[in-house]
Design a protein around this motif. Sequence first.
Motif, short mmCIF file in Angstrom:
data_model
loop_
_atom_site.label_atom_id
_atom_site.label_comp_id
_atom_site.label_asym_id
_atom_site.label_seq_id
_atom_site.Cartn_x
_atom_site.Cartn_y
_atom_site.Cartn_z
N PRO A 1 0.83 -1.21 0.00
CA PRO A 1 0.00 0.00 0.00
C PRO A 1 0.87 1.26 0.00
O PRO A 1 1.96 1.27 0.55
N GLN A 2 0.36 2.29 -0.64
CA GLN A 2 1.06 3.57 -0.64
C GLN A 2 0.87 4.24 0.72
O GLN A 2 -0.26 4.51 1.13
N PRO A 3 1.94 4.50 1.46
CA PRO A 3 1.79 5.08 2.80
C PRO A 3 1.32 6.53 2.73
O PRO A 3 1.76 7.30 1.88
N GLU A 4 0.41 6.88 3.64
CA GLU A 4 -0.10 8.24 3.70
C GLU A 4 0.74 9.11 4.64
O GLU A 4 0.80 10.32 4.49
N THR A 5 1.37 8.46 5.62
CA THR A 5 2.24 9.17 6.55
C THR A 5 3.55 8.42 6.67
O THR A 5 3.65 7.23 6.31
N VAL A 6 4.56 9.09 7.21
CA VAL A 6 5.85 8.44 7.43
C VAL A 6 5.69 7.26 8.39
O VAL A 6 6.31 6.21 8.23
N ALA A 7 4.85 7.41 9.39
CA ALA A 7 4.64 6.35 10.38
C ALA A 7 4.10 5.08 9.74
O ALA A 7 4.36 3.97 10.23
N ASP A 8 3.33 5.21 8.64
CA ASP A 8 2.78 4.04 7.95
C ASP A 8 3.89 3.12 7.43
O ASP A 8 3.67 1.91 7.26
N LEU A 9 5.06 3.67 7.18
CA LEU A 9 6.17 2.87 6.64
C LEU A 9 6.67 1.84 7.66
O LEU A 9 7.21 0.80 7.29
N CYS A 10 6.50 2.13 8.94
CA CYS A 10 7.05 1.26 9.99
C CYS A 10 6.46 -0.15 9.94
O CYS A 10 7.11 -1.11 10.37
N SER A 11 5.25 -0.30 9.42
CA SER A 11 4.61 -1.62 9.38
C SER A 11 4.96 -2.41 8.13
O SER A 11 4.56 -3.57 7.99
#
Length: 298
Positions: free
Chosen positions: A183-193
């Motif tokens: 999935p395309q991350p919406e926030t930087v924090a989304d990348l952590c998963s």
Amino acid sequence: MNTQSLRLLNTLPPLEALVSFEAVARCGSFTRAARELSITQSAVSKQIKGLEEALRCALFDRHVRGIQLSAAGASFLEELEPLLYKLHRAVLRVQHEHDTQAISIACTQAVAHFWLFPRVVRFNQMYPDIAVNIISSNTINERSCNDSDFGILYGDGDWPSLEGTRLFPEIVYPVCSTELSLPQPETVADLCSLPLIQLDSRAWDCMDWQDWFKHFGLIYDTPRNAITFNQVTLVFNAALEGLGVSLGWDYMARQAIDSGKLRQLGGFAYETGRWDYLVHAKHRPLTEPAQIFHDWLV
């Protein structure tokens, strides 16, 4: 040849095997190393097998998804790489004394492979009489750049013994294979998963995921089972193979993105303010071929 020299010769593995090992470790693949060395994959495999037998240990861990340096292999590479670099540099220095049309340039392995090599090919097409010798090692510094006609050095441009000209800025962002469904991350924090490919850069000055997230105000803890490599080129190749998301330096990733092999995840890029510079010794005037190369590259 004296007895001591014979004893030393009998205990050292063949130089071809050492060069093959360094190439496989850097490329992360027997196939890519064979292509670089212009020999067959079978020949590379035999060289590595012979070296492992001589050293009595496994240098690589073989997995279904590929190979990875073993603990012994990583330790051996750390000792071997600067020695091969010094040997290469010594050979080039002797050659330079008798060949005024040859120039040498030192840089990291990633810069050599992804940025410099294509440009040297184009330069050679325009100036076939000037030989450009590339010396690639991640241990280069101000002192070692003084030993070559040029170096490409990363930093803030402040080296007392070197003249420097900016080449390209450091811009770092997440990348993954276009064939990897994420999935395309919406926030930087989304990348952590996401499955982040880790870079262990403790032995040299290079950014890792913890540094990158810190710039955006986040604390990132590396998962225990994360795929980890100790070279930027290995991390980049792992991303190309679809093993996960890696940090992508723009000078490395741009061509792969433009060709559709990689995609940038999100619009998050860290511009560090640091650059890679073309440097040369202040105290030594450039030869005519070196000046031609300098002006062309800059």
